[in-house]
Design an enzyme around this catalytic site. Structure first.
Site, PDB file in Angstrom:
ATOM      1  N   GLY A   8      -8.617   1.609 -43.780  1.00 20.94           N
ATOM      2  CA  GLY A   8      -8.951   3.020 -43.969  1.00 20.94           C
ATOM      3  C   GLY A   8      -7.847   3.770 -44.679  1.00 20.94           C
ATOM      4  N   ARG A  11      -8.146   7.481 -47.590  1.00 16.58           N
ATOM      5  CA  ARG A  11      -8.056   8.926 -47.339  1.00 16.58           C
ATOM      6  C   ARG A  11      -7.184   9.191 -46.106  1.00 16.58           C
ATOM      7  NH1 ARG A  11     -12.642  10.784 -45.465  1.00 16.58           N
ATOM      8  NH2 ARG A  11     -13.771   8.824 -45.211  1.00 16.58           N
ATOM      9  N   ASP A  59     -15.596  -3.642 -44.961  1.00 14.19           N
ATOM     10  CA  ASP A  59     -16.091  -2.828 -43.854  1.00 14.19           C
ATOM     11  C   ASP A  59     -15.529  -3.426 -42.563  1.00 14.19           C
ATOM     12  OD1 ASP A  59     -17.534  -1.736 -41.776  1.00 14.19           O
ATOM     13  OD2 ASP A  59     -19.489  -1.917 -42.765  1.00 14.19           O
ATOM     14  N   VAL A  60     -14.655  -2.688 -41.885  1.00 12.72           N
ATOM     15  CA  VAL A  60     -13.985  -3.255 -40.701  1.00 12.72           C
ATOM     16  C   VAL A  60     -14.952  -3.551 -39.552  1.00 12.72           C
ATOM     17  CG1 VAL A  60     -11.710  -2.261 -41.201  1.00 12.72           C
ATOM     18  CG2 VAL A  60     -13.314  -1.020 -39.714  1.00 12.72           C
ATOM     19  N   ASN A  86      -6.136   1.354 -38.727  1.00 13.04           N
ATOM     20  CA  ASN A  86      -6.298   2.811 -38.754  1.00 13.04           C
ATOM     21  C   ASN A  86      -7.745   3.277 -38.959  1.00 13.04           C
ATOM     22  OD1 ASN A  86      -5.458   5.738 -39.569  1.00 13.04           O
ATOM     23  ND2 ASN A  86      -6.463   4.920 -41.410  1.00 13.04           N
ATOM     24  N   SER A 138      -6.344   7.893 -30.321  1.00 15.99           N
ATOM     25  CA  SER A 138      -6.543   9.342 -30.380  1.00 15.99           C
ATOM     26  C   SER A 138      -6.196   9.916 -29.016  1.00 15.99           C
ATOM     27  CB  SER A 138      -8.011   9.656 -30.683  1.00 15.99           C
ATOM     28  OG  SER A 138      -8.337  10.978 -30.283  1.00 15.99           O
ATOM     29  N   TYR A 151     -16.693   8.157 -28.887  1.00 17.65           N
ATOM     30  CA  TYR A 151     -15.422   8.115 -29.624  1.00 17.65           C
ATOM     31  C   TYR A 151     -14.261   7.950 -28.641  1.00 17.65           C
ATOM     32  CZ  TYR A 151     -11.655   9.773 -32.721  1.00 17.65           C
ATOM     33  OH  TYR A 151     -10.486   9.885 -33.455  1.00 17.65           O
ATOM     34  N   ALA A 153     -14.317   6.661 -25.688  1.00 15.94           N
ATOM     35  CA  ALA A 153     -14.367   5.298 -25.127  1.00 15.94           C
ATOM     36  C   ALA A 153     -13.772   4.292 -26.106  1.00 15.94           C
ATOM     37  CB  ALA A 153     -15.808   4.917 -24.804  1.00 15.94           C
TER      38      ALA A 153
HETATM   39  P1  NAP Z   1     -10.525  10.296 -42.547  1.00 16.96           P
HETATM   40  O1  NAP Z   1      -9.731  11.153 -43.444  1.00 16.96           O
HETATM   41  O2  NAP Z   1     -11.968  10.560 -42.320  1.00 16.96           O
HETATM   42  O3  NAP Z   1     -10.324   8.778 -43.035  1.00 16.96           O
HETATM   43  C1  NAP Z   1     -10.994   7.738 -42.402  1.00 16.96           C
HETATM   44  C2  NAP Z   1     -10.663   6.457 -43.122  1.00 16.96           C
HETATM   45  O4  NAP Z   1     -11.295   5.368 -42.415  1.00 16.96           O
HETATM   46  C3  NAP Z   1     -11.178   6.436 -44.549  1.00 16.96           C
HETATM   47  O5  NAP Z   1     -10.191   5.855 -45.382  1.00 16.96           O
HETATM   48  C4  NAP Z   1     -12.403   5.535 -44.464  1.00 16.96           C
HETATM   49  O6  NAP Z   1     -12.621   4.763 -45.636  1.00 16.96           O
HETATM   50  C5  NAP Z   1     -11.994   4.583 -43.361  1.00 16.96           C
HETATM   51  N1  NAP Z   1     -13.148   3.926 -42.754  1.00 16.96           N
HETATM   52  C6  NAP Z   1     -14.134   4.466 -42.004  1.00 16.96           C
HETATM   53  N2  NAP Z   1     -15.031   3.520 -41.666  1.00 16.96           N
HETATM   54  C7  NAP Z   1     -14.589   2.354 -42.218  1.00 16.96           C
HETATM   55  C8  NAP Z   1     -15.070   1.022 -42.220  1.00 16.96           C
HETATM   56  N3  NAP Z   1     -16.212   0.694 -41.580  1.00 16.96           N
HETATM   57  N4  NAP Z   1     -14.368   0.070 -42.868  1.00 16.96           N
HETATM   58  C9  NAP Z   1     -13.212   0.391 -43.523  1.00 16.96           C
HETATM   59  N5  NAP Z   1     -12.709   1.641 -43.569  1.00 16.96           N
HETATM   60  C10 NAP Z   1     -13.391   2.607 -42.914  1.00 16.96           C
HETATM   61  O7  NAP Z   1      -9.904  10.297 -41.074  1.00 16.96           O
HETATM   62  P2  NAP Z   1      -8.402  10.225 -40.529  1.00 16.96           P
HETATM   63  O8  NAP Z   1      -8.188  11.448 -39.726  1.00 16.96           O
HETATM   64  O9  NAP Z   1      -7.444   9.856 -41.580  1.00 16.96           O
HETATM   65  O10 NAP Z   1      -8.586   9.042 -39.478  1.00 16.96           O
HETATM   66  C11 NAP Z   1      -7.766   7.887 -39.447  1.00 16.96           C
HETATM   67  C12 NAP Z   1      -7.719   7.392 -38.013  1.00 16.96           C
HETATM   68  O11 NAP Z   1      -7.062   8.373 -37.202  1.00 16.96           O
HETATM   69  C13 NAP Z   1      -9.083   7.179 -37.364  1.00 16.96           C
HETATM   70  O12 NAP Z   1      -9.076   6.005 -36.588  1.00 16.96           O
HETATM   71  C14 NAP Z   1      -9.255   8.391 -36.486  1.00 16.96           C
HETATM   72  O13 NAP Z   1     -10.109   8.155 -35.389  1.00 16.96           O
HETATM   73  C15 NAP Z   1      -7.834   8.618 -36.059  1.00 16.96           C
HETATM   74  N6  NAP Z   1      -7.568   9.966 -35.547  1.00 16.96           N
HETATM   75  C16 NAP Z   1      -7.666  11.052 -36.366  1.00 16.96           C
HETATM   76  C17 NAP Z   1      -7.427  12.319 -35.837  1.00 16.96           C
HETATM   77  C18 NAP Z   1      -7.533  13.568 -36.664  1.00 16.96           C
HETATM   78  O14 NAP Z   1      -7.528  14.681 -36.097  1.00 16.96           O
HETATM   79  N7  NAP Z   1      -7.602  13.459 -37.994  1.00 16.96           N
HETATM   80  C19 NAP Z   1      -7.091  12.461 -34.492  1.00 16.96           C
HETATM   81  C20 NAP Z   1      -6.998  11.341 -33.694  1.00 16.96           C
HETATM   82  C21 NAP Z   1      -7.231  10.090 -34.236  1.00 16.96           C
HETATM   83  P3  NAP Z   1     -13.828   5.013 -46.688  1.00 16.96           P
HETATM   84  O15 NAP Z   1     -13.914   6.471 -46.926  1.00 16.96           O
HETATM   85  O16 NAP Z   1     -13.384   4.208 -47.869  1.00 16.96           O
HETATM   86  O17 NAP Z   1     -15.086   4.438 -46.069  1.00 16.96           O
END
Ligand code: NAP
Length: 243
Positions: A8, A11, A59-60, A86, A138, A151, A153
């Site tokens: 991931g 972005r 796709d993970v 991630n 998270s 989420y 869980a």
């Molecule tokens: P984001 O900007 O929406 O980015 C999510 C990333 O995950 C994207 O690069 C997306 O890739 C990738 N992804 C989603 N499904 C995928 C799949 N099936 N296979 C491969 N890649 C996949 O979100 P983010 O905030 O950076 O999130 C990153 C991590 O941090 C996540 O695990 C999220 O749960 C965690 N997190 C975020 C927050 C927050 O507030 N932002 C808080 C707690 C935890 P594509 O677009 O290429 O599909």
């Protein structure tokens, strides 16, 4: 040159982490699923500033695609030094309104994806008696969030998995830690209104939303030798929102 895979990384937190790891000298595999253009931009930015990166679509939630990615990295670069699990998705809804498909998508991406990716990377790391796995959970995996039960869980599962795997792999020179972000300014929160964000900021002791770089810095520290005696831990990056 050390090799890192960041899932991931097209972005948000993953993209910031990939760029910081490249600055630290890692050859970084930018994993993505849908956002090919964004992944390529991250890759180009790294390569044009003296770092080394390649994109890989997988796709993970699909173990075969995860295997294809790790096999490619091991056969091309000789091993995997650092794995950052991630990639993740969210869904804000009452549990009673969620379909089987929506539940499966979250568990398969967030939890099963971390497990199968870690398994494949661990095979190479055990072979070399060296490696570092960092998962991304998270704060909701620590406390639970209303309307994010699935989420929560999935993220609570990542925390338990991280602790268990650290015990399993430690004797073979592989560290496993977890970073647990709070509210971070990325696309995953695009459903929040300005008012929602202001209300949440009032609950954050450091009075701001976190940036992807805040989380990436914590990941880079866990990747560094400076944290060599740390494994099985959850590092919260949440401005003090959850203690
Ligand atoms: P984001 O900007 O929406 O980015 C999510 C990333 O995950 C994207 O690069 C997306 O890739 C990738 N992804 C989603 N499904 C995928 C799949 N099936 N296979 C491969 N890649 C996949 O979100 P983010 O905030 O950076 O999130 C990153 C991590 O941090 C996540 O695990 C999220 O749960 C965690 N997190 C975020 C927050 C927050 O507030 N932002 C808080 C707690 C935890 P594509 O677009 O290429 O599909």
């Amino acid at each position: 040159m050390k090799t890192a895979i960041v899932t991931g990384a097209s972005r948000g937190i993953g993209a910031a982490t990939a760029q910081k790891l490249a600055q630290k000298g890692y050859l970084v595999i930018i994993n993505y699923n849908n956002s090919q253009k964004h992944a390529q931009e991250v890759c180009d930015k790294i390569n044009s500033s003296g770092g080394m990166a390649v994109c890989f679509k997988a796709d993970v939630s699909c173990p075969k695609e995860v295997n294809a990615m790790t096999d490619y990295v091991v056969s091309t670069y000789g091993g995997i030094d650092l794995a950052v699990a991630n990639a993740g998705i969210g869904k804000n809804a009452m549990l009673t309104d969620m379909t089987d498909e929506e539940i499966s998508a979250i568990i398969d991406t967030n939890l099963k994806g971390v497990i199968t990716f870690s398994r494949e990377c661990a095979k190479s790391m055990l072979h070399h008696h060296n490696g570092n796995i960092i998962t991304v959970a998270s704060m909701w995996g620590q406390t639970g969030a209303s309307c994010e039960s699935v989420y929560s869980a999935s993220k609570g599962g990542i925390i338990a998995f991280t602790k268990a795997l650290a015990k399993e792999l430690g004797a073979n020179g592989v560290r496993v830690n977890c970073v647990s972000p709070g509210l971070i300014d990325t696309d995953i929160n695009s459903n929040l209104t300005k008012e929602d964000k202001l209300a949440l900021i009032r609950e954050i002791p450091l009075s701001r939303i976190g940036s992807p770089d805040d989380v990436a810095d914590a990941i880079c520290w866990l990747a560094d030798e400076k944290s060599a005696y740390i494994t099985g831990q959850v590092l919260s990056v949440n401005g003090g929102m959850v203690i």
